[in-house]
Design a protein around this motif. Structure first.
Motif, PDB file in Angstrom:
ATOM      1  N   GLU A  31      -5.719  -7.234  -7.297  1.00 46.40           N
ATOM      2  CA  GLU A  31      -5.039  -8.181  -6.418  1.00 46.40           C
ATOM      3  C   GLU A  31      -3.649  -7.647  -6.111  1.00 46.40           C
ATOM      4  N   LEU A  32      -3.332  -7.557  -4.828  1.00 55.06           N
ATOM      5  CA  LEU A  32      -1.992  -7.144  -4.426  1.00 55.06           C
ATOM      6  C   LEU A  32      -1.040  -8.323  -4.591  1.00 55.06           C
ATOM      7  N   GLU A  33       0.164  -8.023  -5.012  1.00 54.64           N
ATOM      8  CA  GLU A  33       1.175  -9.063  -5.181  1.00 54.64           C
ATOM      9  C   GLU A  33       1.981  -9.234  -3.897  1.00 54.64           C
ATOM     10  N   GLU A  34       2.806 -10.268  -3.890  1.00 51.83           N
ATOM     11  CA  GLU A  34       3.694 -10.524  -2.756  1.00 51.83           C
ATOM     12  C   GLU A  34       4.496  -9.263  -2.435  1.00 51.83           C
ATOM     13  N   ASN A  35       4.642  -8.957  -1.177  1.00 51.21           N
ATOM     14  CA  ASN A  35       5.402  -7.800  -0.678  1.00 51.21           C
ATOM     15  C   ASN A  35       4.756  -6.449  -0.980  1.00 51.21           C
ATOM     16  N   GLU A  36       3.503  -6.430  -1.433  1.00 48.58           N
ATOM     17  CA  GLU A  36       2.777  -5.171  -1.613  1.00 48.58           C
ATOM     18  C   GLU A  36       1.791  -5.030  -0.467  1.00 48.58           C
ATOM     19  N   ASP A  37       1.489  -3.789  -0.129  1.00 46.51           N
ATOM     20  CA  ASP A  37       0.451  -3.544   0.859  1.00 46.51           C
ATOM     21  C   ASP A  37      -0.589  -2.624   0.235  1.00 46.51           C
ATOM     22  N   GLN A  63      -1.059   0.376   0.614  1.00 40.57           N
ATOM     23  CA  GLN A  63      -0.637   1.757   0.388  1.00 40.57           C
ATOM     24  C   GLN A  63       0.167   1.914  -0.905  1.00 40.57           C
ATOM     25  N   TYR A  64       1.160   1.041  -1.089  1.00 42.13           N
ATOM     26  CA  TYR A  64       1.996   1.151  -2.286  1.00 42.13           C
ATOM     27  C   TYR A  64       1.903  -0.128  -3.092  1.00 42.13           C
ATOM     28  N   PRO A  65       1.768  -0.036  -4.390  1.00 37.36           N
ATOM     29  CA  PRO A  65       1.921   1.107  -5.265  1.00 37.36           C
ATOM     30  C   PRO A  65       0.660   1.936  -5.495  1.00 37.36           C
ATOM     31  N   LEU A  66      -0.425   1.640  -4.762  1.00 38.67           N
ATOM     32  CA  LEU A  66      -1.680   2.359  -4.971  1.00 38.67           C
ATOM     33  C   LEU A  66      -1.500   3.870  -4.852  1.00 38.67           C
ATOM     34  N   GLU A  67      -0.808   4.319  -3.834  1.00 38.73           N
ATOM     35  CA  GLU A  67      -0.645   5.756  -3.648  1.00 38.73           C
ATOM     36  C   GLU A  67       0.103   6.398  -4.819  1.00 38.73           C
ATOM     37  N   ASP A  68       1.099   5.702  -5.341  1.00 41.30           N
ATOM     38  CA  ASP A  68       1.827   6.236  -6.492  1.00 41.30           C
ATOM     39  C   ASP A  68       0.930   6.295  -7.730  1.00 41.30           C
ATOM     40  N   LEU A  69       0.056   5.303  -7.879  1.00 45.13           N
ATOM     41  CA  LEU A  69      -0.906   5.299  -8.981  1.00 45.13           C
ATOM     42  C   LEU A  69      -1.852   6.492  -8.867  1.00 45.13           C
ATOM     43  N   LEU A  70      -2.351   6.732  -7.665  1.00 43.55           N
ATOM     44  CA  LEU A  70      -3.243   7.872  -7.441  1.00 43.55           C
ATOM     45  C   LEU A  70      -2.542   9.179  -7.783  1.00 43.55           C
ATOM     46  N   ASP A  71      -1.290   9.311  -7.369  1.00 36.06           N
ATOM     47  CA  ASP A  71      -0.524  10.522  -7.667  1.00 36.06           C
ATOM     48  C   ASP A  71      -0.320  10.699  -9.168  1.00 36.06           C
ATOM     49  N   LYS A  72      -0.003   9.626  -9.865  1.00 42.70           N
ATOM     50  CA  LYS A  72       0.264   9.697 -11.307  1.00 42.70           C
ATOM     51  C   LYS A  72      -0.944  10.215 -12.075  1.00 42.70           C
ATOM     52  N   PHE A  73      -2.138   9.778 -11.682  1.00 45.24           N
ATOM     53  CA  PHE A  73      -3.342  10.145 -12.428  1.00 45.24           C
ATOM     54  C   PHE A  73      -4.193  11.204 -11.724  1.00 45.24           C
ATOM     55  N   PHE A  74      -3.690  11.794 -10.663  1.00 46.38           N
ATOM     56  CA  PHE A  74      -4.403  12.845  -9.921  1.00 46.38           C
ATOM     57  C   PHE A  74      -5.773  12.361  -9.441  1.00 46.38           C
ATOM     58  N   LEU A  75      -5.796  11.151  -8.879  1.00 44.54           N
ATOM     59  CA  LEU A  75      -7.029  10.540  -8.389  1.00 44.54           C
ATOM     60  C   LEU A  75      -6.982  10.421  -6.870  1.00 44.54           C
ATOM     61  N   HIS A  76      -8.125  10.085  -6.294  1.00 43.99           N
ATOM     62  CA  HIS A  76      -8.214   9.811  -4.866  1.00 43.99           C
ATOM     63  C   HIS A  76      -9.152   8.615  -4.658  1.00 43.99           C
ATOM     64  N   ASN A  97      -7.577  -3.795   4.713  1.00 43.55           N
ATOM     65  CA  ASN A  97      -6.416  -3.905   5.583  1.00 43.55           C
ATOM     66  C   ASN A  97      -5.962  -5.339   5.811  1.00 43.55           C
ATOM     67  N   SER A  98      -6.712  -6.314   5.307  1.00 36.60           N
ATOM     68  CA  SER A  98      -6.361  -7.700   5.629  1.00 36.60           C
ATOM     69  C   SER A  98      -6.333  -8.642   4.431  1.00 36.60           C
ATOM     70  N   SER A  99      -6.714  -8.192   3.266  1.00 42.43           N
ATOM     71  CA  SER A  99      -6.827  -9.080   2.118  1.00 42.43           C
ATOM     72  C   SER A  99      -5.897  -8.639   0.991  1.00 42.43           C
ATOM     73  N   LYS A 100      -5.548  -9.575   0.147  1.00 45.49           N
ATOM     74  CA  LYS A 100      -4.767  -9.270  -1.052  1.00 45.49           C
ATOM     75  C   LYS A 100      -5.682  -8.892  -2.213  1.00 45.49           C
ATOM     76  N   ASN A 101      -6.996  -9.110  -2.054  1.00 44.69           N
ATOM     77  CA  ASN A 101      -7.967  -8.746  -3.079  1.00 44.69           C
ATOM     78  C   ASN A 101      -8.754  -7.536  -2.593  1.00 44.69           C
ATOM     79  N   LEU A 102      -8.666  -6.457  -3.341  1.00 45.35           N
ATOM     80  CA  LEU A 102      -9.289  -5.205  -2.930  1.00 45.35           C
ATOM     81  C   LEU A 102     -10.312  -4.743  -3.954  1.00 45.35           C
ATOM     82  N   GLU A 103     -11.339  -4.073  -3.458  1.00 50.32           N
ATOM     83  CA  GLU A 103     -12.307  -3.384  -4.312  1.00 50.32           C
ATOM     84  C   GLU A 103     -12.415  -1.969  -3.786  1.00 50.32           C
TER      85      GLU A 103
END
Length: 119
Positions: free
Chosen positions: A40-46, A48-61, A72-78
């Protein structure tokens, strides 16, 4: 991001996926390891971030968007993440059930930086 949970996908029952351990599968066709998450994305998150930083930290894609329209439209992602086995294992140990966000701080040089926080 919060409420991070590991999920199982029906596609993992396919012969293209070999179960490894604890919800980690080897994608035989693409020769990498994957696992699926809901979060679940929190208020003021989209999405892209912090997901992209998480991917970078663990070398994932992101290897698959489970519901691309919701991405692109929900706060709940799978989504499905992939990478090397050791990176996938480390990520799962570090993020399931945690809250992840970016935090700004001022460096000794007076510049503003962003760091990834996992708590």
């Amino acid at each position: 991001m919060k409420n991070i949970k590991q999920i199982n996908l029906d596609k993992y029952l396919d012969s293209n996926f070999e179960p490894i351990e604890n919800g980690i599968y080897k994608n035989i066709e693409e020769d990498h390891y994957v696992f699926a998450l809901s979060l679940e994305l929190e208020e003021n998150e989209d999405s892209q971030y912090p997901l992209e930083d998480l991917l970078d930290k663990f070398f994932l894609h992101v290897s698959d968007f489970i519901d691309e329209e919701a991405f692109n439209s929900s706060k709940n992602l799978e989504l499905e993440l992939g990478g090397e086995l050791e990176d996938v294992q480390m990520a799962l140990e570090s993020i399931i059930g945690k809250r992840i966000y970016n935090s700004e701080y001022t460096g000794e040089d007076g510049k503003t930086y962003v760091k990834l926080v996992i708590e």
